[in-house]
Write a protein that holds these residues in place. Structure first.
Motif, short mmCIF file in Angstrom:
data_model
loop_
_atom_site.label_atom_id
_atom_site.label_comp_id
_atom_site.label_asym_id
_atom_site.label_seq_id
_atom_site.Cartn_x
_atom_site.Cartn_y
_atom_site.Cartn_z
N GLY A 38 0.80 -1.22 0.00
CA GLY A 38 0.00 0.00 0.00
C GLY A 38 0.83 1.27 0.00
O GLY A 38 0.48 2.25 -0.65
N LEU A 39 1.94 1.26 0.73
CA LEU A 39 2.78 2.45 0.84
C LEU A 39 3.95 2.45 -0.14
O LEU A 39 4.67 3.43 -0.25
CB LEU A 39 3.30 2.61 2.27
CG LEU A 39 2.23 2.84 3.35
CD1 LEU A 39 2.87 2.94 4.73
CD2 LEU A 39 1.41 4.09 3.06
N GLY A 40 4.14 1.33 -0.84
CA GLY A 40 5.21 1.25 -1.84
C GLY A 40 6.61 1.31 -1.25
O GLY A 40 7.52 1.85 -1.88
N ASP A 41 6.77 0.79 -0.05
CA ASP A 41 8.09 0.80 0.58
C ASP A 41 8.16 -0.31 1.62
O ASP A 41 7.13 -0.85 2.02
CB ASP A 41 8.34 2.16 1.26
CG ASP A 41 9.82 2.53 1.34
OD1 ASP A 41 10.67 1.64 1.10
OD2 ASP A 41 10.12 3.69 1.66
N ILE A 48 12.48 4.09 9.23
CA ILE A 48 13.64 4.99 9.15
C ILE A 48 13.23 6.36 8.60
O ILE A 48 13.59 7.39 9.15
CB ILE A 48 14.76 4.37 8.28
CG1 ILE A 48 15.34 3.12 8.98
CG2 ILE A 48 15.86 5.38 7.98
CD1 ILE A 48 16.18 2.23 8.06
N GLY A 49 12.47 6.36 7.52
CA GLY A 49 12.13 7.61 6.84
C GLY A 49 11.04 8.43 7.49
O GLY A 49 11.11 9.66 7.51
N LYS A 50 10.00 7.76 8.02
CA LYS A 50 8.85 8.51 8.52
C LYS A 50 8.59 8.29 10.01
O LYS A 50 7.75 8.96 10.59
CB LYS A 50 7.61 8.13 7.72
CG LYS A 50 7.81 8.42 6.24
CD LYS A 50 6.53 8.72 5.54
CE LYS A 50 6.83 9.18 4.11
NZ LYS A 50 5.71 9.11 3.25
N GLY A 51 9.29 7.33 10.60
CA GLY A 51 9.18 7.12 12.05
C GLY A 51 8.10 6.13 12.45
O GLY A 51 7.21 5.79 11.68
N GLU A 52 8.21 5.70 13.70
CA GLU A 52 7.28 4.68 14.20
C GLU A 52 5.86 5.20 14.34
O GLU A 52 4.90 4.48 14.06
CB GLU A 52 7.76 4.13 15.56
CG GLU A 52 6.86 3.00 16.03
CD GLU A 52 7.32 2.31 17.30
OE1 GLU A 52 6.70 1.30 17.65
OE2 GLU A 52 8.28 2.79 17.94
N ILE A 53 5.67 6.46 14.73
CA ILE A 53 4.32 6.99 14.91
C ILE A 53 3.56 6.95 13.58
O ILE A 53 2.41 6.51 13.52
CB ILE A 53 4.34 8.41 15.51
CG1 ILE A 53 4.85 8.33 16.95
CG2 ILE A 53 2.96 9.05 15.45
CD1 ILE A 53 5.14 9.66 17.60
N PHE A 54 4.22 7.40 12.50
CA PHE A 54 3.60 7.33 11.17
C PHE A 54 3.25 5.89 10.82
O PHE A 54 2.14 5.59 10.38
CB PHE A 54 4.56 7.90 10.11
CG PHE A 54 4.07 7.72 8.69
CD1 PHE A 54 3.19 8.64 8.13
CD2 PHE A 54 4.47 6.62 7.93
CE1 PHE A 54 2.72 8.46 6.82
CE2 PHE A 54 4.00 6.44 6.64
CZ PHE A 54 3.13 7.36 6.08
N PHE A 55 4.22 4.97 11.05
CA PHE A 55 3.99 3.56 10.74
C PHE A 55 2.80 3.02 11.51
O PHE A 55 1.94 2.33 10.95
CB PHE A 55 5.23 2.71 11.03
CG PHE A 55 4.95 1.24 10.93
CD1 PHE A 55 4.81 0.63 9.69
CD2 PHE A 55 4.76 0.47 12.07
CE1 PHE A 55 4.51 -0.72 9.58
CE2 PHE A 55 4.45 -0.89 11.98
CZ PHE A 55 4.33 -1.48 10.73
N ARG A 56 2.72 3.29 12.80
CA ARG A 56 1.64 2.74 13.63
C ARG A 56 0.28 3.27 13.19
O ARG A 56 -0.72 2.55 13.23
CB ARG A 56 1.88 3.02 15.11
CG ARG A 56 3.11 2.31 15.68
CD ARG A 56 3.01 0.80 15.63
NE ARG A 56 4.24 0.16 16.11
CZ ARG A 56 4.52 -1.12 15.96
NH1 ARG A 56 3.68 -1.93 15.35
NH2 ARG A 56 5.65 -1.62 16.41
N LYS A 57 0.22 4.53 12.75
CA LYS A 57 -1.05 5.08 12.24
C LYS A 57 -1.47 4.34 10.98
O LYS A 57 -2.63 3.97 10.81
CB LYS A 57 -0.91 6.59 11.93
CG LYS A 57 -0.94 7.45 13.15
CD LYS A 57 -0.85 8.92 12.77
CE LYS A 57 -0.83 9.79 14.00
NZ LYS A 57 -0.61 11.20 13.68
#
Length: 171
Positions: A38-41, A48-57
């Motif tokens: 979905g996120l293409g990465d 690394i690039g967007k952080g854990e908070i972004f990932f968890r959302k």
């Protein structure tokens, strides 16, 4: 039927999920793969690039999307998925079954020590420190895991035995 597998990394969620899906002739989904697609990465790059908070959302959004589908499937979650954003409650509300694949700390160490290079979370931890790291992590996560509908003790069991145990609980 919607079945969700939770547990610590290395507990066998993917292995058991794929075997069970084959037995039940339904789809297998890995939440990390759904997120990566979905996120293409990769998950590592997202952290690394967007952080854990972004990932968890994003993880919460994709979990909701998958569980809102009407299909039959088995979903393997990430080890931390149940511990954030009310995800465990979401799984319990939207899935028919949530199984916790439970393994002892020595059992996890035995499995994970062979896979360290492919596991970003433990890649840089000395082998001797791995039991303490896993123990601390499990202590933090266990209350979430234990909310599952069913707890499957996985130590010293082959995957096929575990699949049979789960099938018996499905009725």
């Amino acid at each position: 039927m919607k079945i969700v597998l939770v547990g610590y990394m290395g507990s066998g969620k993917t292995t058991i999920g794929k075997l069970l899906a084959k037995e039940l002739e339904i789809s297998f989904l890995d939440l990390d793969e759904v997120i990566e697609e979905g996120l293409g990465d990769t998950i590592s790059n997202i952290f690394i690039g967007k952080g854990e908070i972004f990932f968890r959302k994003k993880e919460h959004e994709y979990l909701n999307d998958v569980l809102s589908q009407k299909n039959n499937f088995i979903l393997s979650t990430g080890g931390g998925t149940p511990c954030y954003s009310g995800n465990m409650e979401t799984m319990l509300a939207l899935a028919d079954y949530v199984f916790y694949l439970k393994i002892s700390i020595p059992g996890l160490v035995k499995r994970l020590i062979k896979e360290k290079d492919h596991r970003p979370l433990i890649k840089n931890i000395d082998d001797g420190d791995l039991p303490e790291f896993i123990g601390k992590h499990l202590f933090e996560r266990n209350n979430y895991y234990l909310k599952a509908n069913h707890i499957i003790e996985c130590d010293d069991k082959v995957p096929e035995t575990l699949v049979t145990e789960i099938q018996q609980l499905l009725g």
